[in-house]
Design a protein around this motif. Sequence first.
Motif, PDB file in Angstrom:
ATOM      1  N   THR A   8       0.849  -1.196   0.000  1.00 57.82           N
ATOM      2  CA  THR A   8       0.000   0.000   0.000  1.00 57.82           C
ATOM      3  C   THR A   8       0.886   1.248   0.000  1.00 57.82           C
ATOM      4  N   THR A   9       0.275   2.386  -0.340  1.00 60.50           N
ATOM      5  CA  THR A   9       1.041   3.636  -0.312  1.00 60.50           C
ATOM      6  C   THR A   9       1.605   3.870   1.087  1.00 60.50           C
ATOM      7  N   HIS A  39      -3.734  10.994  -7.987  1.00 63.86           N
ATOM      8  CA  HIS A  39      -4.694   9.924  -8.283  1.00 63.86           C
ATOM      9  C   HIS A  39      -4.078   8.538  -8.087  1.00 63.86           C
ATOM     10  N   GLY A  42      -2.661   6.239  -2.418  1.00 61.42           N
ATOM     11  CA  GLY A  42      -3.782   6.088  -1.492  1.00 61.42           C
ATOM     12  C   GLY A  42      -4.408   4.707  -1.521  1.00 61.42           C
ATOM     13  N   GLY A  43      -3.868   3.830  -2.366  1.00 61.44           N
ATOM     14  CA  GLY A  43      -4.409   2.466  -2.417  1.00 61.44           C
ATOM     15  C   GLY A  43      -3.270   1.465  -2.446  1.00 61.44           C
ATOM     16  N   VAL A  61      -6.819   2.427  -6.722  1.00 60.81           N
ATOM     17  CA  VAL A  61      -7.326   3.247  -5.616  1.00 60.81           C
ATOM     18  C   VAL A  61      -8.845   3.067  -5.522  1.00 60.81           C
TER      19      VAL A  61
END
Length: 177
Positions: A8-9, A39, A42-43, A61
């Motif tokens: 994950t980020t 964009h 975050g996922g 994401v």
Amino acid sequence: MHDIHLFTTAEASGDLLAAIRRLLGDAYGGDFSEEDWEHTIGGWHVVVADGGATLSHAAVVPRVLEVADRPLNVGYVEGVGTAPVRQGAGLGSVAMAKISEVIRSEYEMGALSTGRHDFYERLGWERWRGPTFVRSGSQAVRTEEEDYGVMVLRFGPSKDVDLTAPLTCETRRGDDW
Ligand SMILES: CC(C)(COP(=O)(O)OP(=O)(O)OC[C@H]1O[C@@H](n2cnc3c(N)ncnc32)[C@H](O)[C@@H]1OP(=O)(O)O)[C@@H](O)C(=O)NCCC(=O)NCCS
């Protein structure tokens, strides 16, 4: 030989995120904006690496898309790119296959916007055929120029989704789709 990394980020180091961003800048010939990067994070990320070199990347994401009036938790694919000198050797397909696995286990449907339909079609993605919209508050505005680029990955909860139905995303900074 190459290694496949899924993370994950939040789990990624600053150096790794910087390497991914450099890779995407190179892959898109410098046309990868600040908003495109927003964009992408975050996922989940998949990186295909060779030794210490980051060669290919794809991210997914969370977004809510509405098919007609049905909201779906969608894994939206962003930041797909392979280092220019390593393109055409299957690395992008490896990254996308792994990201598709994440989508199938974490979300109800996959979606993305592209000009490279063949690349994704080989991997089981389908072109959306209905009208697309973007919603801001209660207002949905038609995004006709985006219709041709939108593709989805249907499975399980989305396997019967009608590809000709209206498809709506929420607005965001930069490109909505
Ligand atoms: C699109 C992109 C990510 C593909 O990455 P890639 O690592 O080159 O992907 P692959 O090598 O798996 O597949 C690319 C092509 O090579 C072919 N290919 C794959 N493995 C191959 C092999 N071993 N030998 C010969 N050809 C091969 C595939 O058939 C594919 O053709 P297609 O795109 O017409 O279906 C890459 O070209 C890129 O970074 N482009 C710039 C950024 C971009 O456009 N991103 C996607 C926008 S949504």
